[in-house]
Enzyme design. Structure first.
Site, PDB file in Angstrom:
ATOM      1  N   GLU A 124       7.827   3.901  -6.632  1.00 51.13           N
ATOM      2  CA  GLU A 124       7.660   2.814  -5.669  1.00 51.13           C
ATOM      3  C   GLU A 124       8.824   2.830  -4.691  1.00 51.13           C
ATOM      4  O   GLU A 124       9.844   3.481  -4.919  1.00 51.13           O
ATOM      5  CB  GLU A 124       7.539   1.462  -6.382  1.00 51.13           C
ATOM      6  CG  GLU A 124       6.186   1.302  -7.072  1.00 51.13           C
ATOM      7  CD  GLU A 124       5.993  -0.037  -7.737  1.00 51.13           C
ATOM      8  OE1 GLU A 124       6.887  -0.892  -7.673  1.00 51.13           O
ATOM      9  OE2 GLU A 124       4.921  -0.220  -8.348  1.00 51.13           O
ATOM     10  N   HIS A 242       6.020  -9.478   0.742  1.00 57.49           N
ATOM     11  CA  HIS A 242       5.454  -8.163   0.438  1.00 57.49           C
ATOM     12  C   HIS A 242       4.761  -7.648   1.691  1.00 57.49           C
ATOM     13  O   HIS A 242       4.021  -8.386   2.336  1.00 57.49           O
ATOM     14  CB  HIS A 242       4.462  -8.278  -0.726  1.00 57.49           C
ATOM     15  CG  HIS A 242       4.127  -6.954  -1.341  1.00 57.49           C
ATOM     16  ND1 HIS A 242       3.353  -6.022  -0.691  1.00 57.49           N
ATOM     17  CD2 HIS A 242       4.465  -6.397  -2.532  1.00 57.49           C
ATOM     18  CE1 HIS A 242       3.237  -4.945  -1.464  1.00 57.49           C
ATOM     19  NE2 HIS A 242       3.904  -5.159  -2.590  1.00 57.49           N
ATOM     20  N   ARG A 300      11.494  -3.129   0.586  1.00 63.48           N
ATOM     21  CA  ARG A 300      10.407  -4.038   0.944  1.00 63.48           C
ATOM     22  C   ARG A 300      10.760  -4.953   2.120  1.00 63.48           C
ATOM     23  O   ARG A 300       9.940  -5.197   3.000  1.00 63.48           O
ATOM     24  CB  ARG A 300      10.132  -4.881  -0.293  1.00 63.48           C
ATOM     25  CG  ARG A 300       8.795  -5.489  -0.329  1.00 63.48           C
ATOM     26  CD  ARG A 300       8.573  -6.077  -1.680  1.00 63.48           C
ATOM     27  NE  ARG A 300       8.022  -5.103  -2.598  1.00 63.48           N
ATOM     28  CZ  ARG A 300       7.780  -5.351  -3.878  1.00 63.48           C
ATOM     29  NH1 ARG A 300       8.074  -6.533  -4.386  1.00 63.48           N
ATOM     30  NH2 ARG A 300       7.250  -4.442  -4.654  1.00 63.48           N
ATOM     31  N   HIS A 367       6.062 -13.422  -1.420  1.00 65.83           N
ATOM     32  CA  HIS A 367       5.783 -12.717  -2.678  1.00 65.83           C
ATOM     33  C   HIS A 367       6.712 -13.125  -3.819  1.00 65.83           C
ATOM     34  O   HIS A 367       6.254 -13.407  -4.919  1.00 65.83           O
ATOM     35  CB  HIS A 367       5.914 -11.218  -2.403  1.00 65.83           C
ATOM     36  CG  HIS A 367       5.573 -10.335  -3.550  1.00 65.83           C
ATOM     37  ND1 HIS A 367       4.331 -10.345  -4.134  1.00 65.83           N
ATOM     38  CD2 HIS A 367       6.304  -9.391  -4.217  1.00 65.83           C
ATOM     39  CE1 HIS A 367       4.299  -9.455  -5.119  1.00 65.83           C
ATOM     40  NE2 HIS A 367       5.493  -8.876  -5.201  1.00 65.83           N
ATOM     41  N   ARG A 402      14.653  -7.912  -3.752  1.00 64.24           N
ATOM     42  CA  ARG A 402      14.355  -7.310  -5.060  1.00 64.24           C
ATOM     43  C   ARG A 402      13.783  -5.906  -4.924  1.00 64.24           C
ATOM     44  O   ARG A 402      12.924  -5.648  -4.087  1.00 64.24           O
ATOM     45  CB  ARG A 402      13.355  -8.186  -5.810  1.00 64.24           C
ATOM     46  CG  ARG A 402      12.855  -7.576  -7.100  1.00 64.24           C
ATOM     47  CD  ARG A 402      12.036  -8.547  -7.904  1.00 64.24           C
ATOM     48  NE  ARG A 402      10.788  -8.897  -7.296  1.00 64.24           N
ATOM     49  CZ  ARG A 402       9.652  -8.223  -7.443  1.00 64.24           C
ATOM     50  NH1 ARG A 402       9.623  -7.119  -8.182  1.00 64.24           N
ATOM     51  NH2 ARG A 402       8.538  -8.634  -6.880  1.00 64.24           N
TER      52      ARG A 402
END
Ligand code: FAD
Ligand code: SIN
Length: 601
Positions: A124, A242, A300, A367, A402
């Site tokens: 990811e 997100h 992100r 998110h 995060r």
């Protein structure tokens, strides 16, 4: 499990509030260690953010991807966190991850297998190696939660754990400052439950914003309960958006493609970009490389912000971009998407999109809240008797942004550590977490809050809470800050819908001092009527949630006003330079990588 056994004759009660990964796992560990455990959840056990998690859980196991190390996981977490993480907490989480993955497996969780007998490991964004364990392809949260729920129900049947569902915690009980129980609503009645300590595992607050990936239970309840009991909070300005949430009704570019789409939020997992999907704009142009060398696999916050900035540049600030997953099947063969992402394949089809042939319209959505109730490395808050773990807590591991798939892990590691502390026969005194700011309210910039004790008020007119605003049905066209007019205006009365639109328009992906001041003014006006610093005297759980959301919004906006620089997910267009000072390093460390799936490659 590693939790210390309870000393005979000292069976103490732990009240666990919330049935996401943190609450379920902690309750199981405590019950198996012999504690008297009561687990409360405001809906059914499966109603949680955890249930919807797709990508998976990050962990470096005994046999990682060749070259991967715990040190690399630590470095990636710190880097994504924009230099704002608590390094000690990160080190601990990444080092202890394997213990809790084993703990999950003991409770019946089965991760997707790889070709070598170990678990398959996905990649990811901003991870330097594939290290994401997943289950059911893209149904990790549901598979993990289902296994833990089965284990909880088995213990309930065996009498080692008590369970209350439909039990909505509304206040914490306190004696001489020590938390010793909760007050909750169940079947229209207000009930009280005593305990030696309470573990808040109530999750996040996506419902603060008009567009969110979070389910309806994410209403900042735990944060509000903790604040009202005097607990310190931290990092509330950092809310992660997100980048790729399906935009309902957007259709795909070209003639005749408009459809009536599913209105449920549908996150398109970052793991899809990890497998090679790219982002294109309405002109079919891939744009992420122009914003960051990591392109679609940049952290992100960077991807969400780049989408917002790109749309603004195109003169369509409230528009959307497209995720092209077709390239994955071109590279990996037909059938790959359905095999690797079975849930997403079905859900996009349900929404009228065949992503093997069509582009998926996406935009950022609220998110994950990096901030929360401040805890130390044992899950202790600044209030004796009150622990917090999971998304409601702020351990500092998530920093200002995060790293993907680090949230489920945080809930596991710090949920367990809280239980270990609770069970420990030689519990040290309840000292304040290191670096604890003053109590909430003052920590968040001197908010005009009335911080009441946990006890409910007497009779009070709550009619203003039920007021609705005109035109509350927000479409998915409001990127935060880019079009303030999405919010109805300064005189609109309070409603949850108005609050959510206000927050998206003025405290979302793109912020400025002026937008935040406007948001603060409106929130303050509403607060004077709604009084979010106090407990609603109502048997209607929604009214409690409304107050909690308003309190959380005030705290978030105050923190965002206070931080007059851009850092991680907190972006101020009036001070756009990133304050972390690590971006250069990041740029050279993370070139766009080949997309890897150990599962299928
Ligand atoms: P939750 O799972 O949200 O559980 C909170 C619980 O508390 C719920 O049961 C709720 O009903 C209950 N509750 C709340 N208020 C009260 C109250 N007043 N009284 C009683 N009960 C209450 N993270 C990852 O690491 N990997 C991923 O792949 C990933 N994918 C995600 C996908 C989606 C769509 C979403 C929304 C999130 C994703 N995340 C992911 C983030 C992650 O799922 C959450 O941060 C994590 O699950 C939070 O776990 P938790 O136990 O803290 O809270
Ligand atoms: C995703 O699957 O993209 C979400 C992962 C996460 O939130 O960590």
């Amino acid at each position: 499990m590693s939790a210390a056994p309870i000393v005979p004759g000292t069976r103490r009660r732990l009240v666990v509030v919330g049935s996401g990964i943190a609450g379920l796992y902690a309750a199981l560990l405590a019950a198996d260690a012999g504690a008297d455990v009561v687990l409360l959840s405001k809906g059914q056990l499966c109603e949680s953010n955890t249930w919807y998690a797709q990508g998976g859980i990050s962990a470096v196991l005994d046999e990682p991807t060749p070259g991967d190390t715990v040190a690399a996981h630590i470095a990636d977490t710190l880097q994504a966190g924009a230099g704002h993480c608590n390094e000690e907490a990160v080190r601990l989480m990444c080092t202890e991850a394997r213990r809790d993955i084993a703990g999950l497996e003991r409770f019946g969780v089965v991760f997707d297998p790889g070709t070598d007998g170990g678990p398959a490991l996905g990649l990811e964004a901003a991870h330097s190696a594939p290290r994401i364990l997943h289950a059911g392809g893209d149904a990790t949260g549901a598979k993990v939660a289902a296994a833990l729920i089965r284990a909880v129900l088995a213990r309930q049947a065996g009498g080692s754990l008590a369970l209350h569902t439909g039990a909505h915690a509304t206040a914490l009980r306190q004696t001489d400052g020590h938390v010793n129980g909760v007050q909750f609503l169940q079947d229209g009645r207000t009930l009280t439950l005593r305990g030696d300590a309470v573990l808040l595992a109530t999750g996040g607050a996506g419902q603060l914003f008009a567009q969110t990936t979070n389910p309806v239970v994410a209403t900042a309840d735990g944060l509000a309960l903790a604040v009202r009991s005097g607990a310190a909070v931290s990092d509330l300005e950092f809310f992660q958006f997100h980048p790729t949430c399906l935009v309902p009704g957007a259709g795909t570019p070209g003639p005749g493609t408009a459809r009536g789409l599913d209105q449920d939020p549908l996150l398109i997992s970052e793991a899809v970009r990890g497998e090679g999907a790219v982002l294109v704009d309405g002109n079919g142009k891939r744009f992420m490389r122009a914003y960051h060398p990591g392109a679609e696999l940049a952290p992100r916050d960077v991807v969400s912000r780049s989408i917002a900035l790109h749309l603004a540049k195109l003169g369509d600030p409230n528009g959307h971009v497209y995720l092209d997953a077709r390239v994955i099947e071109q590279a990996k063969g037909p059938g790959f998407l359905a095999m690797r992402f079975p849930t997403l394949t079905q859900r996009t089809l349900d929404a009228g999109i065949d992503w093997t042939r069509e582009l998926v319209p996406v935009a950022p959505a609220a998110h994950y809240w990096m901030g929360g109730v401040l805890t130390d490395l044992h899950g202790r808050t600044t209030v004796p008797g009150l622990y917090a773990a999971g998304e409601v807590a702020c351990t500092g591991v998530q920093g200002a942004n995060r790293l993907a798939s680090n949230s489920l892990l945080e809930g596991l590691v710090f949920g367990r550590r809280a239980v270990e502390h609770f069970l420990s026969p030689d519990v040290p005194g309840w000292g304040a977490p290191a670096g604890a700011p003053p109590l909430a309210g003052s920590a968040a910039g001197g908010l005009p809050l009335t911080l009441a004790s946990g006890a409910p008020e007497g009779a009070e007119d709550g009619s203003a809470l039920g007021a609705t605003s005109a035109g509350a049905g927000a479409g998915f066209d409001a990127l935060g800050g880019s079009r303030p007019s999405n919010f109805g205006g300064g005189s609109e009365p309070f409603s949850r819908e108005a609050l959510r639109r206000l927050m998206t328009a003025k405290a979302g992906v793109l912020r400025s001092g002026e937008l935040l001041r406007e948001a603060g003014d409106t929130l303050g006006r509403w607060a004077a009527v709604v009084r979010p610093g106090t407990v609603a005297p109502a048997a209607d759980a929604r009214l409690h949630e409304d107050r909690n959301l308003l309190l959380a919004a005030q705290l978030l906006v105050a923190a965002a006003q206070e931080r007059q620089e851009s850092l991680g997910a907190h972006y101020r267009s009036d001070c756009p330079e990133d304050a972390s000072g690590i971006r250069e390093e990041f740029d050279t460390t993370y070139p766009n990588r080949p997309k890897v799936s150990v599962l299928h490659d």
